[in-house]
Design a protein around this motif. Sequence first.
Motif: not given
Lengths: 424, 424
Positions: A56-59, A53-54
Amino acid sequence: MSLVVQKYGGSSLADADSIKRVARRIVDTRKAGNQVCVVVSAMGDTTDELLELSAQVSPDPPDRELDMLLTAGERMSMALLSMAIADLGDSARSYTGSQAGVITDDAHGHARIIDVTPGRIQTALSEGHIVIVAGFQGVSQASKEITTLGRGGSDTTAVALAAALKADVCEIYTDVDGIFTADPRIVPTARKVDRISNEEMQEMAASGAKVLMLRCVEYARRFGVPIHVRSSFSHREGTWVVESNSEEEGAMEDPIIAGVAHDRSEAKITVVGVVDSPGKAAEIFKAVASEQINIDMIVQNVSALETGTTDVSFTLPKTDGQRAVHTLRAAQEMIGFESLQYDDQIGKVSLVGSGMRSNPGVSATLFQALADNGINIEMISTSEIRVSVVTRDDQLDDAVRAIHTAFGLDSAGGEAVVYGGTGR
Amino acid sequence: MSLVVQKYGGSSLADADSIKRVARRIVDTRKAGNQVCVVVSAMGDTTDELLELSAQVSPDPPDRELDMLLTAGERMSMALLSMAIADLGDSARSYTGSQAGVITDDAHGHARIIDVTPGRIQTALSEGHIVIVAGFQGVSQASKEITTLGRGGSDTTAVALAAALKADVCEIYTDVDGIFTADPRIVPTARKVDRISNEEMQEMAASGAKVLMLRCVEYARRFGVPIHVRSSFSHREGTWVVESNSEEEGAMEDPIIAGVAHDRSEAKITVVGVVDSPGKAAEIFKAVASEQINIDMIVQNVSALETGTTDVSFTLPKTDGQRAVHTLRAAQEMIGFESLQYDDQIGKVSLVGSGMRSNPGVSATLFQALADNGINIEMISTSEIRVSVVTRDDQLDDAVRAIHTAFGLDSAGGEAVVYGGTGR
């Protein structure tokens, strides 16, 4: 009444049925007359799902927020386990790392425990509750931020709580029966060890044995916490990791060898053509250390007479390999060397046993066993109770088996070979 | 610089893409020169998934542990939202309800906020961070236990923080454009209201309007927090819920009616054949109140001369219906009544508007509209700014539409009917 700290990992808490099974086990321990404090990891794949999930929002998410996210994992497993215990008619209360008084430094993602103030836990235990604590997490001392402890964090939480609570034992539940003389996936004849000194366990963990993480064993050794590693899937006794008793250590019954560990996580860097003058090795390792990279083994060849240069090889975690290469390349002119070789096709096998301290010939037997099996040795390192060698990656399994057999550790192989003693 | 509190619900944070979209919106608000404090609910279905997990381990989990479990939901969404904001180059820090200073009583599952001490939030805001706070959760004052606020908890958290931070506005983001004159799913011609007094909003919410929960509106009214209800899917202005300005209130431009609310969540109990003597009604409602059940409307028939008995009907939440029936049955002999009728096939429609205070004839128009549409009225209740009637459940939608039309609220229906004024 004994005070037992138990730790259950994610594989023991994979789903609702697993959680209920673990709850039953905890209630049985309580009914046997013990106070019980349980440390849990996140359920099964939860941590991976949260990481996904993380991503998906930030590399490249901020460490602080990643810790906030990941600590949701143990929060779920501990609450569910408490519910399952309540459903069996007993009383359980779950506490976050912060509530349990696990105080850390502020290194998000790999915080170190600097204090444990388990006041709330002690109160809950004295009130007759079973206590469930989130492993892997704490709160930073100065800034009161939520932190995670990084790899092996839940085991370390359990040992740290056991130390702070002066528990009689810290039971680490896992999906294997205990510590084995070698990884049973590689050596099917490996035997479960009933008892191992924490000094030996420390060397085994440092050499790649995965059942217990090094930092947890170090913590247990420093605070004298007896660990019982055992399976959550059976009621058999597992392996006791206990303080080495110097009086007993030389006893005739003590086996000389604790086990064979192996490690595929390292790579080898060779710095070729280093001018053989004082201080050159220091410059190499200062450059690497400046990147916070841990070096394991180091070998320096004899200087070639005609050139006055030498080669320096060292091993380090594969995950740090490229960073070390970049750092050394940047410093090439300053240090003065010809070239760099990077090799991640290596493996390390280690023989560990406090008995070898007083037994010459252990290394010779080990080298002979490898030679007999056509396995080339690339690097060697030894401590008082350990011999490690680096081999080709694809020969590592053979090396582990050869050494395991040579030292009589195979379960069907009769008596262990003993140096300077009469029995195993 | 303005201080804006924004609240995003689960449907606005359903997945990674939604979170990134919300992050963009927050960063835009910050870049426009505002300090921004954001309150979040759990992502999409997270709460339902956690409840499902808890049901798998225990049919009746302890409230304390259920709160511990559910609070993992906002922990995840707030950390992910912070990461998404960081990925846009701004700086965000997430805080749990406990860290944000949301102090509650200890009623797990439906705790009430008793204080907000937002010291850490204020520090973070003054340091230039965007602050993300977990809605729906707090920490109990005495026992320092993690609590949840129950239904409408995240909206209430936002309003409470806005009050404590003295924010300029509390923006409640949702999946509709604002407050409508009726539920657009029932009345397609319903119009968005630009501005509504919090007194009216309070009656709308109490009468079943779902966009804002009653407790949140009550809190905003008590502390004078202006609320802006708007869609997270557009940049249109939504509905402002503001303090009713008594000077303006009588202005000719003010529409008399704010909207039509409806409610299908109630049931009706009729106590048949109650002896018509003083104190009997008190005994009935004392019995029900002892079970912590809230009564809404009450009707007592005129006593039948020949028997000296009467019937008493009241409405209550369907979810409390069976409990109330059991309680009354148990008290039947003591109270003295013939029988009980339980009816959960009812609906309630309410017309709300502060203008009706000074406008006679509103009720007559409403009753006539229902009569014209063949809808029977079973119960009536009124306040200064509201008229509510109970109908058959299957006639409720027709009743909402009839009233909406009768008071000229339809968007294509031209001017609103105005009593005692000349404006729209």
